[in-house]
Design a protein around this motif. Structure first.
Motif, PDB file in Angstrom:
ATOM      1  N   ARG A 236       0.818  -1.224   0.000  1.00  9.07           N
ATOM      2  CA  ARG A 236       0.000   0.000   0.000  1.00  9.07           C
ATOM      3  C   ARG A 236       0.848   1.269   0.000  1.00  9.07           C
ATOM      4  O   ARG A 236       0.347   2.350  -0.314  1.00  9.07           O
ATOM      5  CB  ARG A 236      -0.947  -0.003   1.193  1.00  9.07           C
TER       6      ARG A 236
ATOM      7  N   ASP B 158      -7.968   7.672  -4.316  1.00 10.79           N
ATOM      8  CA  ASP B 158      -6.984   7.115  -3.394  1.00 10.79           C
ATOM      9  C   ASP B 158      -7.214   7.548  -1.953  1.00 10.79           C
ATOM     10  O   ASP B 158      -7.071   6.752  -1.015  1.00 10.79           O
ATOM     11  CB  ASP B 158      -5.568   7.516  -3.820  1.00 10.79           C
TER      12      ASP B 158
ATOM     13  N   PHE C 162      -9.319   2.113   4.597  1.00  6.64           N
ATOM     14  CA  PHE C 162      -8.289   1.216   5.115  1.00  6.64           C
ATOM     15  C   PHE C 162      -7.956   1.571   6.564  1.00  6.64           C
ATOM     16  O   PHE C 162      -7.852   0.698   7.423  1.00  6.64           O
ATOM     17  CB  PHE C 162      -7.034   1.302   4.253  1.00  6.64           C
TER      18      PHE C 162
END
Length: 257
Positions: free
Chosen positions: A67, A239, A246
């Motif tokens: 990531r 993003d 996340f």
């Protein structure tokens, strides 16, 4: 180096190890380049007749793209760069048999590698899942590759359930993703045993068989891959929104089935 290669000239087997255990063997841009170089080099090494692919550390085979990797994208909506598209053996024109040995987690972009292995051996600690939808991302290439190994309903459930469920090694065996389940820590040895047998056969027949098997899957794969960039462009959240999801992901343990 983030990829280790050890070869036994006596058996004709090379073991390729993803070696970023502190990052669950996630693939960064350096590892992506190294994997491509490894597969291309093995094409010219006639002492290697079969390959085992595994991950270091025991906690994960790979968790896909790191990531923290920064992948610059062209401004055009008709172009998209995905570094994982070039990490597999078949993509790099290697037709020597590759057996994946999985312990711990194999998720997301790991399926770029598992999808180009000829078969998969897993130990009882292995779990398989695809977290894309949990983070507002389209599972495109991963879905195409796993749909060639598992029944549609099993792939759909794994993809759509995201982080909430993980497929156990036993269930992966039952649905055909995995060809053998071993005791904990035994997958690499089992894969090497298979590779040693295969490496003992005449090379031309083995590689021709691998190529024929891949040809049976290639047309469907190419059609699926052709649609993937457009689906990702349309369906992925920006993003920063992915990063928010996340960071805020629930800590409840996933269900293992």
């Amino acid at each position: 180096m983030t990829v280790r290669v050890t070869a036994d000239q006596g058996t004709g087997v090379a073991v390729v190890t993803l070696d970023r255990p502190e990052r669950h063997n996630a693939v960064d841009l350096a590892m992506a380049r190294e994997l491509g170089a490894v597969w291309r080099a093995l094409r010219f090494d006639d002492t290697v007749r079969a390959v085992v692919l595994t991950g270091a550390g025991g906690r994960a085979f790979s968790t896909g793209l790191d990531r923290d990797a920064v992948v610059p994208q062209p401004a055009s909506p008709y172009s998209q760069d995905d570094p994982l598209l070039a990490i597999g053996p078949k993509t790099n024109d290697l037709w020597k048999p590759v057996i994946a040995a999985v312990a711990g987690m194999a998720c997301g972009g790991a399926f770029y590698l598992l999808g180009e292995a000829d078969f998969v051996v897993a130990d009882e600690t292995a779990v398989f899942f695809d977290p894309h939808t949990s983070y507002g991302m389209v599972s495109a290439y991963e879905s195409v590759l796993t749909a060639q190994r598992m029944p549609y309903g099993e792939v759909a459930r794994m993809v759509l359930m995201g982080n909430a469920e993980r497929v156990s090694a036993r269930r992966a065996y039952e649905v055909g993703l995995v060809s053998e389940v071993t005791e904990a820590g035994g997958a690499s040895a089992a894969a090497v045993r298979c590779a040693t047998v295969i490496a003992g056969y005449p090379t031309e027949g083995v590689q021709g068989s691998v190529r024929a098997l891949w040809a049976a899957k290639e047309a469907a794969r190419e059609r699926g891959f052709a649609t993937a960039p457009h689906l990702i462009s349309l369906g992925n959240l920006p993003d920063e929104r992915q990063a928010e999801l996340f960071a805020g992901r629930p800590r409840t343990p996933p269900r293992i089935r």
